[in-house]
Every structure is written in C-alpha cells, then in structure tokens.
Design an enzyme around this catalytic site. Structure first.
Site, PDB file in Angstrom:
ATOM      1  N   ASP A  49       0.818  -1.220   0.000  1.00 17.42           N
ATOM      2  CA  ASP A  49       0.000   0.000   0.000  1.00 17.42           C
ATOM      3  C   ASP A  49       0.849   1.265   0.000  1.00 17.42           C
ATOM      4  OD1 ASP A  49       0.738  -0.492   2.708  1.00 17.42           O
ATOM      5  OD2 ASP A  49      -0.895   0.785   3.400  1.00 17.42           O
ATOM      6  N   ASN A  50       2.152   1.132   0.085  1.00 15.57           N
ATOM      7  CA  ASN A  50       3.055   2.276   0.006  1.00 15.57           C
ATOM      8  C   ASN A  50       3.879   2.252  -1.277  1.00 15.57           C
ATOM      9  OD1 ASN A  50       2.165   3.146   2.481  1.00 15.57           O
ATOM     10  ND2 ASN A  50       3.778   2.118   3.593  1.00 15.57           N
ATOM     11  N   ASP A  67       4.415   7.911   1.151  1.00 15.13           N
ATOM     12  CA  ASP A  67       4.303   7.435   2.525  1.00 15.13           C
ATOM     13  C   ASP A  67       5.650   6.988   3.075  1.00 15.13           C
ATOM     14  OD1 ASP A  67       3.423   6.695   4.977  1.00 15.13           O
ATOM     15  OD2 ASP A  67       2.167   5.056   4.305  1.00 15.13           O
TER      16      ASP A  67
END
Length: 142
Positions: A63-64, A73
């Site tokens: 997710d990063n 992030d």
C-alpha cells in the site's frame, strides 16, 4: 480487487492509470502486461535512485508502492550514515524485510502481488500465457 474478484472496477482503474500516467501504451493489445512492464521499469529506476543516495524507505509494503512509480508514505525513512546494507528504519521491522539491502526484493514482491491482481483481467483461456509473461517481466516468485 483480487479478493473480491472485482474485474470491472480493476479495468476502470487500469484504464484511468494508463490514460493519466502511461498514455504511450493506451492502444496496447495487452494493456495489463504493458502497464506492468512500464511500472516495473519505473519502480526499478526509482529504487535504484534511492539506493544510489543511501535512502531507505522504512515501510515499503504494497500500500506504500505507487502505481505511477513515485515515492510515497515515507513513514520511518532515512539515509544511511554509514555503509550498513542490513540497516532498517522501522521499529516494527524486526526481520529486516524493508532493510536497505532488501529494497529491490520487496519491490519485486510488491509488483508480484500487483501482477496477481492484474490476472483478473484475463480470460481463463489466456491466463496461463499471461502468468508466464508476467513472470518474465518480474522474475515472479512461485
């Protein structure tokens, strides 16, 4: 998308990403694979640049990882003060998953998860060939 089998919205998202970030492949005969190839190149270049500067992205999980090849992030990140390929900057990274040394490996793993998701866009008949093509592009894990 993959866990829900949401093929329709995955296609919408892929078309949007290609339109915005990869217009040169819009007319591709195999859009999921050509998108993947372009992203592999961008991610590899990005991580190589990070590493050339001694940068460690402390939590580079899926997710990063950006679908357009940008850094995001940062979380616990830093630059190496000394040569230590095993250095981590996340207090939760007790297994050195996101260490300086492992950045290419975790990038490859993240991309393999994306490839698995993109396979939703292929028919059952075309899926076996698509898997082989994705493996070639990412040296995909088994």
């Amino acid at each position: 998308f993959a866990s829900r089998g949401d093929r329709e919205n995955l296609k919408v998202l892929l078309d949007y990403l290609v339109h915005r970030a990869y217009p040169q492949i819009q007319d591709s005969d195999d859009l999921p694979l050509d998108f993947f190839k372009a992203l592999v190149n961008k991610q590899a270049s990005l991580v190589a640049k990070w590493m050339s500067l001694g940068f460690i992205h402390g939590v580079m999980n899926t997710d990063n990882t950006s679908a357009v090849g940008l850094t995001m992030d940062y979380g616990p990140c830093a630059f190496l003060d000394e040569t230590d390929f095993g250095k981590v900057f996340s207090s939760i990274d007790r297994q050195s998953r996101y260490s300086y040394r492992n950045q290419p490996k975790i990038t490859q793993w993240n991309l393999s998860i994306l490839a698995e998701t993109l396979l939703l866009l292929y028919s059952d008949r075309d899926k076996k060939k698509a898997i082989e093509n994705f493996k070639k592009e990412n040296h995909w894990r088994e």
